[in-house]
Motif scaffolding. Structure first.
Motif, PDB file in Angstrom:
ATOM      1  N   THR A 156       0.783  -1.245   0.110  1.00 61.41           N
ATOM      2  CA  THR A 156       0.146   0.169  -0.061  1.00 61.41           C
ATOM      3  C   THR A 156       0.859   1.166   0.089  1.00 61.41           C
ATOM      4  N   LEU A 157       0.672   2.067  -0.717  1.00 58.75           N
ATOM      5  CA  LEU A 157       1.280   3.219  -1.258  1.00 58.75           C
ATOM      6  C   LEU A 157       0.563   4.467  -1.043  1.00 58.75           C
ATOM      7  N   GLN A 158       1.141   5.597  -0.419  1.00 61.98           N
ATOM      8  CA  GLN A 158       0.316   6.873  -0.299  1.00 61.98           C
ATOM      9  C   GLN A 158       1.029   7.787  -1.192  1.00 61.98           C
ATOM     10  N   VAL A 159       0.268   8.273  -2.195  1.00 63.50           N
ATOM     11  CA  VAL A 159       0.986   9.030  -3.345  1.00 63.50           C
ATOM     12  C   VAL A 159       0.374  10.492  -3.502  1.00 63.50           C
TER      13      VAL A 159
ATOM     14  N   PRO B   3      -0.010   2.581   4.954  1.00 63.47           N
ATOM     15  CA  PRO B   3       0.601   2.893   3.883  1.00 63.47           C
ATOM     16  C   PRO B   3       2.110   3.827   3.909  1.00 63.47           C
ATOM     17  N   THR B   4       2.823   3.293   2.959  1.00 60.99           N
ATOM     18  CA  THR B   4       4.201   3.995   2.892  1.00 60.99           C
ATOM     19  C   THR B   4       3.944   5.285   2.101  1.00 60.99           C
ATOM     20  N   PRO B   5       4.373   6.626   2.847  1.00 62.92           N
ATOM     21  CA  PRO B   5       4.046   7.840   2.232  1.00 62.92           C
ATOM     22  C   PRO B   5       5.098   8.040   1.248  1.00 62.92           C
ATOM     23  N   LEU B   6       4.805   8.603   0.021  1.00 66.28           N
ATOM     24  CA  LEU B   6       5.978   9.074  -0.806  1.00 66.28           C
ATOM     25  C   LEU B   6       6.053  10.573  -1.051  1.00 66.28           C
TER      26      LEU B   6
END
Lengths: 310, 124
Positions: A156-159, B3-6
């Motif tokens: 899961t990534l927050q973009v 979630p991994t923040p970018l």
């Protein structure tokens, strides 16, 4: 990991030559490529064929594969002890590796073989994803949480989507793809922006278009009309004598605040029915006005053509 | 799972504002430097106009990162269908043409009323 019969996957005998291998693969690729085939199992069948072909077309990989004891398809398969010894650090992740990658990691892939104690670095896979965002979010920017199907499991990534993106724009997020192994770099994540359909606005790159319907008298006399924008309604001045088909521009109201516009496409709408007073006014206008909107020349019909006698 | 923040700084736009060297482009699209040079020989891949006209070495040419997307598709098709570089050159030309036509269709659709769009033949 599970044993896969690459020869069966391509439907070829064990002694097939390279031409037979290539032909069998191309037939399967043509039949089951996900871009071409609508079959529900197309992607899985294509993947099996591609994996088999990647190994069997390479003489070194094929020889390494042929050394394995043939097993029934999908039999739980344990790589030879030497392979486990060489890769004790990554043994737990073998179930996520395919056989072809495993042989490449063992230095049996032909190019770049580093020997059994120095496995070849394997770069992480690149991932591609399409994110669907509303026009409002495209103008203002937003943060999205996206799920990426990674080899090591769901990630899961927050973009953060910056303001002012447009349809089809692509972005690369370096190092956010699959994890590399044995010193290989992480893959990248490629995102494609897709804009959701909006009930009012239609995007053209960074500009937006919408339909502005005017009554005949608003178009003729000019008016100030309330129109929608992505930031809320504003007043638009319609000049007198505005014809149907004219485009009125609202500067800076497109998807990018500093270099895009919102365009109102003018349509002139007649009342669906006329009451007696309206009909009377129109009749009065028709008898008073000399305006003729049809400017094309009208010629009187010619008499039938009679050939000249010579 | 959190979630991994970018961070926004990790974004690299794949558009004409970003440029890449030949080698960087090869790393992004999965083709070798030699493949890309061959595509340039076939005029299927073009670098940006060089800043210094005397430099003719392809390895120092700059390429628009708009090339990444079509080259990645071409590279995938190459692997999937076992195509030669010359075939990829042909495919690349068609991919770029499709991209241009799709943009034009979207642009024209934006200027048409929905009622007109549904009446237009072949647009839907």
């Amino acid at each position: 990991m599970h044993y896969k019969d690459y020869y069966a996957a391509l439907g070829i005998p064990k002694n097939a030559d390279l031409d037979q291998i290539k032909k069998a693969y191309r037939q399967l690729a043509h039949a089951y490529h996900p871009d071409v085939s609508k079959a529900p199992d197309a992607e899985a069948r294509f993947k099996d064929a591609a994996q088999a072909y990647a190994t069997l077309k390479d003489p070194v990989k094929r020889a390494a594969y042929d050394q394995l004891e043939p097993l029934a398809p999908n039999t739980e398969f344990t790589p030879p002890p030497q392979w486990q010894e060489d890769h004790s650090d990554t043994w737990h992740s073998f179930e996520y590796m395919d056989l072809d990658e495993l042989m490449a990691a063992m230095g049996k892939g032909g190019k770049g073989a580093h020997g059994p104690h120095s496995p070849m670095p394997i770069n992480g896979r690149d991932y591609e994803n399409t994110v669907h965002i509303s026009l409002e979010d495209a103008r203002r920017g937003t943060a999205l949480t996206i799920e990426v199907a990674a080899t090591e499991g769901q990630r899961t990534l927050q973009v953060a989507i910056p303001p002012g993106v447009r349809e089809g724009q692509r972005v690369r997020l370096r190092g956010q793809g699959g994890h590399g192994r044995h010193g290989g770099g992480n893959g990248d994540l490629y995102l494609r922006i897709a804009l959701k359909t909006h009930p009012v606005f239609r995007p053209d790159r960074h500009d937006l278009y919408f339909d502005l319907f005017l009554s005949p008298w608003e178009a003729a006399l000019g008016a100030e009309v309330q129109v929608p924008t992505l930031d809320g309604a504003v007043l638009l001045t319609v000049p007198s004598g505005t014809p149907a088909g004219r485009t009125l521009r609202l500067r800076g109201r497109g998807l990018a605040k500093d270099h895009s516009d919102l365009f109102a496409l003018v349509h002139i709408a007649n009342p669906p029915t006329l009451n007696s007073q309206e009909r009377k006014l129109y009749q009065e206008l028709a008898s008073t006005s000399a305006f003729n909107p049809r400017s094309f020349p009208l010629e009187t019909p010619h008499a039938p053509h009679t050939p000249h006698a010579h | 799972m959190h979630p991994t923040p970018l961070m926004p700084t990790e974004w690299i736009w794949s558009d004409s504002s970003e440029t890449l060297t030949l080698h960087e482009l090869s790393l992004c699209c999965g083709l070798t430097d030699a493949d890309l040079n061959e595509l340039m020989d076939y005029s299927a891949l073009a670098p940006l106009a060089p800043v210094a006209p005397l430099v003719s070495d392809a390895t120092v040419c700059a390429f628009s990162s708009e090339w990444i997307a079509p080259l990645r598709v071409a590279s995938r098709l190459r692997v999937d269908f076992d195509l030669e570089v010359f075939a990829i050159a042909i495919v690349l030309g068609h991919l770029n043409r499709i991209e241009t036509l799709e943009r034009e269709v979207l642009s024209l659709k934006a200027r048409l009323r929905p009622a007109q769009q549904s009446q237009s033949v072949g647009l839907e």
